[in-house]
Motif scaffolding. Sequence first.
Motif, short mmCIF file in Angstrom:
data_model
loop_
_atom_site.label_atom_id
_atom_site.label_comp_id
_atom_site.label_asym_id
_atom_site.label_seq_id
_atom_site.Cartn_x
_atom_site.Cartn_y
_atom_site.Cartn_z
N ALA A 17 0.83 -1.21 0.00
CA ALA A 17 0.00 0.00 0.00
C ALA A 17 0.86 1.26 0.00
CB ALA A 17 -0.92 -0.01 1.23
N PHE A 18 1.96 1.24 0.75
CA PHE A 18 2.86 2.39 0.79
C PHE A 18 3.44 2.66 -0.59
CE2 PHE A 18 6.74 4.71 1.52
CZ PHE A 18 6.49 5.50 2.63
N SER A 19 3.90 1.62 -1.26
CA SER A 19 4.47 1.80 -2.60
C SER A 19 3.42 2.29 -3.59
CB SER A 19 5.07 0.48 -3.09
OG SER A 19 6.13 0.06 -2.24
N VAL A 67 -2.23 2.03 15.14
CA VAL A 67 -3.04 1.83 13.94
C VAL A 67 -3.22 3.15 13.19
CG1 VAL A 67 -5.34 1.19 13.11
CG2 VAL A 67 -4.23 -0.19 14.86
N VAL A 68 -3.47 4.21 13.94
CA VAL A 68 -3.61 5.53 13.32
C VAL A 68 -2.32 5.95 12.63
CG1 VAL A 68 -3.96 7.98 13.83
CG2 VAL A 68 -5.43 6.28 14.90
N LEU A 69 -1.17 5.68 13.26
CA LEU A 69 0.11 6.04 12.67
C LEU A 69 0.37 5.24 11.39
CD1 LEU A 69 2.32 6.32 15.88
CD2 LEU A 69 1.30 8.17 14.54
N VAL A 70 0.01 3.96 11.40
CA VAL A 70 0.19 3.14 10.20
C VAL A 70 -0.64 3.68 9.04
CG1 VAL A 70 -0.23 0.85 9.22
CG2 VAL A 70 0.79 1.06 11.47
N PHE A 129 10.14 2.40 6.80
CA PHE A 129 10.60 1.62 7.96
C PHE A 129 9.68 1.85 9.15
CE2 PHE A 129 13.00 0.95 11.81
CZ PHE A 129 13.75 -0.19 11.56
N ALA A 130 9.33 3.12 9.39
CA ALA A 130 8.46 3.44 10.52
C ALA A 130 7.07 2.84 10.34
CB ALA A 130 8.37 4.95 10.69
N THR A 131 6.55 2.87 9.13
CA THR A 131 5.23 2.28 8.87
C THR A 131 5.23 0.79 9.14
OG1 THR A 131 4.80 3.96 7.17
CG2 THR A 131 3.43 1.98 7.14
N ALA A 137 7.36 -0.85 11.12
CA ALA A 137 7.56 -1.07 12.55
C ALA A 137 6.26 -0.90 13.32
CB ALA A 137 8.63 -0.12 13.07
N ALA A 138 5.49 0.13 12.97
CA ALA A 138 4.21 0.33 13.65
C ALA A 138 3.24 -0.80 13.36
CB ALA A 138 3.62 1.68 13.24
N ALA A 139 3.22 -1.28 12.11
CA ALA A 139 2.34 -2.40 11.77
C ALA A 139 2.73 -3.65 12.55
CB ALA A 139 2.40 -2.66 10.26
N GLY A 140 4.04 -3.91 12.66
CA GLY A 140 4.48 -5.07 13.45
C GLY A 140 4.14 -4.92 14.92
N ALA A 141 4.25 -3.70 15.44
CA ALA A 141 3.90 -3.48 16.85
C ALA A 141 2.42 -3.73 17.11
CB ALA A 141 4.28 -2.06 17.26
N VAL A 142 1.58 -3.36 16.14
CA VAL A 142 0.14 -3.62 16.29
C VAL A 142 -0.12 -5.11 16.42
CG1 VAL A 142 -2.08 -3.50 15.11
CG2 VAL A 142 -0.58 -1.51 15.13
N VAL A 143 0.52 -5.90 15.55
CA VAL A 143 0.32 -7.36 15.60
C VAL A 143 0.88 -7.94 16.89
CG1 VAL A 143 0.86 -9.54 14.46
CG2 VAL A 143 0.32 -7.52 13.09
N GLY A 144 2.09 -7.51 17.26
CA GLY A 144 2.72 -8.06 18.46
C GLY A 144 1.97 -7.72 19.73
N LEU A 145 1.55 -6.46 19.88
CA LEU A 145 0.81 -6.07 21.08
C LEU A 145 -0.55 -6.75 21.15
CD1 LEU A 145 1.64 -2.25 21.21
CD2 LEU A 145 2.43 -4.03 22.78
#
Length: 448
Positions: free
Chosen positions: A234-236, A292-295, A319-321, A323-331
């Motif tokens: 989606a970013f690309s 989620v909002v940041l992603v 990279f930040a996008t 990392a935030a997506a991975g944090a959403v899944v992990g948390l």
Amino acid sequence: MATGILAGIAGAFCTALLHLVQHLAFAYESGSLLDGVAHTRAARRVLAPTIGGLLAGLGWRLLRARHGDRDAAMPRLRDAIDRPRPFPSFALLSDAACQVLVVGSGGSIGREAAPRQLAAILGNAATAGWGLSDRERRLLLASAAGAGLAAVYDVPAAGAVYAVCVLLSEWSPWAVTAATVTSLCAVRTATALSSGESASGISIPATATIVGTDWRSWPVLAVSVVAAVMAGTAFSAVMARAAHPRATSALAIAAAGLTVGTLSMWQPALAGNGKSIAVSALTTTTPVETLVVLVLLKPIVTAVFVRAGATAGLLTPSFATGAAAGAVVGLTAEHSFPGIQNAVPLCILAAAAATVSITEGAPLFAAVFTCELVHGGASTLALLSAVSFAAHRVPVLSTRLHHVTTHVIARAAAAQTVRIGRARHCPRRPTRPTVSLGPDAAPWREAE
């Protein structure tokens, strides 16, 4: 070695200049950009990126008016390196200055392109009178650009891989040697100029060992990679739609700064190139809803700057996008299944590497870059390499499948069109009408 030293000076200078602009824009003395944005006045949050975008937009506009063409005014570094001569030093230097101004004032674009360009400029100036061949010059300039990236983020191996994989696309012994030596010299020089402190632009604390953790973390890892593939794709796609603006407008870039400044009153981490989001992702106290909002918003605000005509890298925002997506899944996994341990750092690193692999198109660089940022070992590099290459192949396979499917459908439609055309040009022979012999007789048709 001389080129590497100059690249280290370029990286240290860009880092110092960026910090100076940040401190002046948000009026803070110490701490990170996130701290400065969070503790400054609301009016300054809005005005700083707006004024920075306006000044940088004026610079880009004047640069474009000087050359009369956007591609000549803001050339791609790879095109400038591949071009035999002359090297567009003034255009690249002016472009780098505008990039630092936008990012330092809170604009949502990457800042890794500026040190690459400045390092290439210094390398070209230093080697101009050496009588180098075009190939030798190209190798040294590409190595200098990779070394500039290495000096800024303190990632010597990633800088060498970037020069070889992305800029040169060549694995010859001389290319690998030049890129490696140049990156090592650049990192040592930048570290020495920064009083022994790391010049890294993304300071991610060393996490616990992510390989060999609880086996229940591996399904969570797979989910985070899927989320990263979706985020990276989606970013690309968003950046591709935002690229190629009709013109560079100072007012449009100022409006983009106003947009990110207004949103930073609600989410301070949106300001800047994305380092603040990476820090927020690594903070376990950050709510999942905020991540989620940041992603969702980081690619959008970045695309707004790109669409307005700002030129810069996209490494840190992507990279930040991720990392935030991975944090959403992990948390989410840790909250849903309390027995899972160490899922957050595992998901963050894997998702960040997977996203960079898709957006940059270089899975090896993504794995090495992410591993060096956290000072990981061989096991971490192996895991991130597997994740990066797997994530990189998914869009490629999807694109190929789309092409094959489109080709098959087109062939089938063409064949059907041919059959219809033949049927129209070759009508059937007329048949005799049905004759009834009476109400009780069956209808019959005379044989042809």
